[in-house]
Design a protein around this motif. Structure first.
Motif, PDB file in Angstrom:
ATOM      1  N   UNK A 422       0.813  -1.214   0.000  1.00 54.75           N
ATOM      2  CA  UNK A 422       0.000   0.000   0.000  1.00 54.75           C
ATOM      3  C   UNK A 422       0.845   1.261   0.000  1.00 54.75           C
ATOM      4  N   UNK A 423       1.923   1.274   0.792  1.00 53.69           N
ATOM      5  CA  UNK A 423       2.797   2.442   0.858  1.00 53.69           C
ATOM      6  C   UNK A 423       3.498   2.668  -0.480  1.00 53.69           C
ATOM      7  N   UNK A 424       3.966   1.590  -1.125  1.00 53.88           N
ATOM      8  CA  UNK A 424       4.644   1.721  -2.409  1.00 53.88           C
ATOM      9  C   UNK A 424       3.698   2.237  -3.486  1.00 53.88           C
ATOM     10  N   UNK A 425       2.446   1.812  -3.427  1.00 51.39           N
ATOM     11  CA  UNK A 425       1.446   2.342  -4.371  1.00 51.39           C
ATOM     12  C   UNK A 425       1.256   3.839  -4.148  1.00 51.39           C
ATOM     13  N   UNK A 426       1.191   4.250  -2.872  1.00 51.78           N
ATOM     14  CA  UNK A 426       1.062   5.670  -2.555  1.00 51.78           C
ATOM     15  C   UNK A 426       2.288   6.449  -3.030  1.00 51.78           C
ATOM     16  N   UNK A 427       3.471   5.842  -2.887  1.00 51.47           N
ATOM     17  CA  UNK A 427       4.698   6.495  -3.320  1.00 51.47           C
ATOM     18  C   UNK A 427       4.690   6.736  -4.822  1.00 51.47           C
ATOM     19  N   UNK A 428       4.120   5.817  -5.548  1.00 48.73           N
ATOM     20  CA  UNK A 428       4.069   5.934  -7.007  1.00 48.73           C
ATOM     21  C   UNK A 428       3.035   6.949  -7.475  1.00 48.73           C
ATOM     22  N   UNK A 429       1.858   6.905  -6.874  1.00 45.59           N
ATOM     23  CA  UNK A 429       0.748   7.665  -7.434  1.00 45.59           C
ATOM     24  C   UNK A 429       0.301   8.874  -6.613  1.00 45.59           C
ATOM     25  N   UNK A 430       0.821   9.014  -5.370  1.00 45.43           N
ATOM     26  CA  UNK A 430       0.338  10.114  -4.528  1.00 45.43           C
ATOM     27  C   UNK A 430       1.465  11.046  -4.102  1.00 45.43           C
ATOM     28  N   UNK A 431       2.577  10.495  -3.644  1.00 41.79           N
ATOM     29  CA  UNK A 431       3.633  11.348  -3.084  1.00 41.79           C
ATOM     30  C   UNK A 431       4.919  11.266  -3.892  1.00 41.79           C
ATOM     31  N   UNK A 432       4.807  11.041  -5.201  1.00 40.18           N
ATOM     32  CA  UNK A 432       6.009  10.925  -6.017  1.00 40.18           C
ATOM     33  C   UNK A 432       6.461  12.260  -6.593  1.00 40.18           C
ATOM     34  N   UNK A 433       5.616  13.307  -6.495  1.00 40.90           N
ATOM     35  CA  UNK A 433       6.008  14.604  -7.023  1.00 40.90           C
ATOM     36  C   UNK A 433       7.062  15.231  -6.118  1.00 40.90           C
ATOM     37  N   UNK A 434       8.013  15.991  -6.695  1.00 37.77           N
ATOM     38  CA  UNK A 434       9.081  16.582  -5.889  1.00 37.77           C
ATOM     39  C   UNK A 434       8.551  17.537  -4.842  1.00 37.77           C
ATOM     40  N   UNK A 435       9.198  17.543  -3.659  1.00 38.10           N
ATOM     41  CA  UNK A 435       8.893  18.520  -2.627  1.00 38.10           C
ATOM     42  C   UNK A 435       9.524  19.856  -2.989  1.00 38.10           C
ATOM     43  N   UNK A 436       8.979  20.927  -2.428  1.00 37.81           N
ATOM     44  CA  UNK A 436       9.575  22.235  -2.650  1.00 37.81           C
ATOM     45  C   UNK A 436      10.999  22.282  -2.101  1.00 37.81           C
ATOM     46  N   UNK A 437      11.208  21.526  -1.024  1.00 39.96           N
ATOM     47  CA  UNK A 437      12.536  21.536  -0.394  1.00 39.96           C
ATOM     48  C   UNK A 437      13.597  20.890  -1.250  1.00 39.96           C
ATOM     49  N   UNK A 438      13.195  20.182  -2.300  1.00 36.96           N
ATOM     50  CA  UNK A 438      14.184  19.497  -3.138  1.00 36.96           C
ATOM     51  C   UNK A 438      14.256  20.088  -4.540  1.00 36.96           C
ATOM     52  N   UNK A 439      13.646  21.259  -4.732  1.00 34.76           N
ATOM     53  CA  UNK A 439      13.656  21.860  -6.051  1.00 34.76           C
ATOM     54  C   UNK A 439      15.048  22.222  -6.523  1.00 34.76           C
ATOM     55  N   UNK A 440      15.911  22.550  -5.536  1.00 39.94           N
ATOM     56  CA  UNK A 440      17.278  22.914  -5.880  1.00 39.94           C
ATOM     57  C   UNK A 440      18.184  21.711  -5.769  1.00 39.94           C
ATOM     58  N   UNK A 441      17.788  20.605  -6.381  1.00 39.90           N
ATOM     59  CA  UNK A 441      18.573  19.368  -6.284  1.00 39.90           C
ATOM     60  C   UNK A 441      19.969  19.577  -6.843  1.00 39.90           C
ATOM     61  N   UNK A 442      20.887  18.902  -6.184  1.00 42.96           N
ATOM     62  CA  UNK A 442      22.296  19.068  -6.566  1.00 42.96           C
ATOM     63  C   UNK A 442      22.700  18.050  -7.607  1.00 42.96           C
ATOM     64  N   UNK A 443      21.904  17.939  -8.657  1.00 43.56           N
ATOM     65  CA  UNK A 443      22.242  17.058  -9.759  1.00 43.56           C
ATOM     66  C   UNK A 443      22.338  17.886 -11.010  1.00 43.56           C
ATOM     67  N   UNK A 444      23.396  17.779 -11.751  1.00 45.85           N
ATOM     68  CA  UNK A 444      23.589  18.568 -12.959  1.00 45.85           C
ATOM     69  C   UNK A 444      23.070  17.797 -14.157  1.00 45.85           C
TER      70      UNK A 444
END
Length: 444
Positions: A422-444
């Protein structure tokens, strides 16, 4: 990926492959301590006349230090790289194992009794530091490899490295029959010492950390390392990494999934299976160790292809399927009493656990790219603490229900696995969008 000549121009050494091989090797040695007392569990249970709960507590002693140390040491990689944390953890492991060898030499078997139980727990705590090399190695490996190779690299690191406990679980009972309990642990100590020395002599940190140690400016270090193929970088030091990853809600989802799939699941069963096979199915210690080793080796090796599968299909989808497989394997183990049906259940359970764990760590650099070390610390540290609950709980089932309790205890994993679906399904379809706190991800 630039070749070694390009790296030499910037005054750095090493390659991702070399980093992966050496990190995997020392992790292979260090992680063996999660079964520090597991392979010899039946001997200790009989010699000390332990109850199921006390037995479970002794088996879980290395897991406590493993869980606690994974958090700061995993985050510390974001500050100094992985080599120093690796060596400090292995030093603690060597002290704990050496202490046990000395104690056994002077007390076993004539004077080996319950008065030594606190000391055994203490040595288990020291030795368990080797299990904390997991969070160090996952962070170190993530910084060596580019984003599109994370599943492969982490799958290989965790898959091959996790064979270590299986090898010990199989080999220790055989060694006990050949050279005795004290001699067996002495051989184990020598192996870990050799692995530590090899790592100390030949390992180097990823390019960014080498450049920072040379005094190169952080931004310039990132630019050079990026030219050499590294594209994931820490956003700050250890404390900042812990804070940043803790603010990301997906970190805590991954903590729960890891707790069930590996930290509290796979590692608990790695230590429990020798006792299960010896007590419930009345097999010899050597045969029980062989079967437990089969579970560990298979569940570990399957993570290697599972990492590449997660790269291709996405960790969320793979997690949903693998936790469903775990639920099936757990259900089989809970209800069957025959030998061969139990073998089938064990292998199905190992399949689900191995694939699920690869899926979880494929998602770490994807969901928390700006604080991989901190996230790895929280996930593997808190998740690793699950053994402190699960092992005594399984011991309680054995105490409360007698012989059949060794089977009924697997019902715990049926419930937890279904929750994870159930949690993995939620991770895929409910909470998979990026958080505001991670908008400045350190990936080039």
């Amino acid at each position: 990926m630039s070749d070694a000549h390009a790296a030499d121009e910037y005054g750095v050494t090493g390659t991702p492959r070399r980093g992966l091989v050496l990190s995997t090797f020392v992790f292979f040695a260090g992680l063996t301590t999660i079964v520090f007392y597991g392979a010899a569990g039946p001997i200790l249970e009989d010699q000390l006349a332990l109850t199921g709960i006390l037995h479970g507590l002794l088996l879980s002693s290395p897991h406590l230090s493993k869980a606690v140390l994974r958090i700061p040491f995993g985050a510390w990689v974001d500050d100094v790289g992985g080599k120093k944390p690796f060596l400090i953890l292995m030093a603690s492991t060597l002290v704990g194992t050496g202490g046990l060898v000395v104690t056994l030499f002077f007390t076993y078997p004539e004077n080996f009794d319950m008065s030594l139980y606190p000391l055994l727990v203490f040595f288990g705590l020291l030795a368990g530091a080797g299990g904390a090399t997991f969070s160090v190695g996952t962070s170190q490996t993530s910084y060596w490899y580019p984003s599109d190779k994370q599943g492969f690299a982490l799958g290989a690191f965790a898959g091959i490295g996790n064979i270590g406990p299986g090898m010990i679980t199989f080999a220790l009972p055989v060694l006990i029959g050949l050279v005795g309990l004290t001699g067996s642990y002495a051989i184990w100590l020598v192996f870990m010492l050799v692995a530590t020395v090899i790592y100390a002599l030949y390992a180097v940190d990823p390019y960014y950390f080498q450049l920072r140690k040379q005094g190169t400016d952080p931004e310039e270090s990132k630019r050079i390392a990026d030219d050499l193929g590294q594209d994931i970088f820490p956003s700050g030091g250890a404390w900042e990494s812990l804070k940043t990853s803790a603010r990301n809600r997906r970190t805590w989802v991954l903590v729960f999934l890891y707790t069930v799939s590996f930290g509290g699941g796979f590692t608990s069963l790695s230590a429990w299976f020798p006792t299960y096979w010896e007590q419930f199915h009345e097999l010899s210690l050597a045969t029980a160790g062989l079967l437990a080793g089969l579970f560990i080796a298979y569940g570990s090796l399957i993570r290697v292809p599972a990492g590449s599968i997660s790269d291709r299909f996405g960790g969320e989808i793979v997690a949903i399927i693998s936790f469903a497989i775990m639920a099936l394997g757990s259900a089989i183990m809970t209800v069957v009493t025959g030998f061969w049906p139990a073998i089938v259940g064990m292998m199905v359970l190992g399949t689900g656990m191995g694939i699920a764990n690869a899926a979880v760590f494929e998602l770490v650099p994807k969901f928390v790219p700006e604080a991989v070390g901190g996230a790895s610390g929280w996930i593997s540290g808190i998740g690793g603490g699950g053994t402190l609950v699960i092992l005594p709980l399984m011991g309680y089932f054995a105490d409360a229900y007698g012989e059949i309790g060794y089977a009924r205890g697997f019902g715990v994993f049926v419930v937890l696995s279904l929750l994870c679906v159930g949690v993995a399904i939620a991770l895929k379809y409910i909470i998979s969008e990026p958080d505001e706190s991670t908008d400045e991800a350190a990936v080039h």
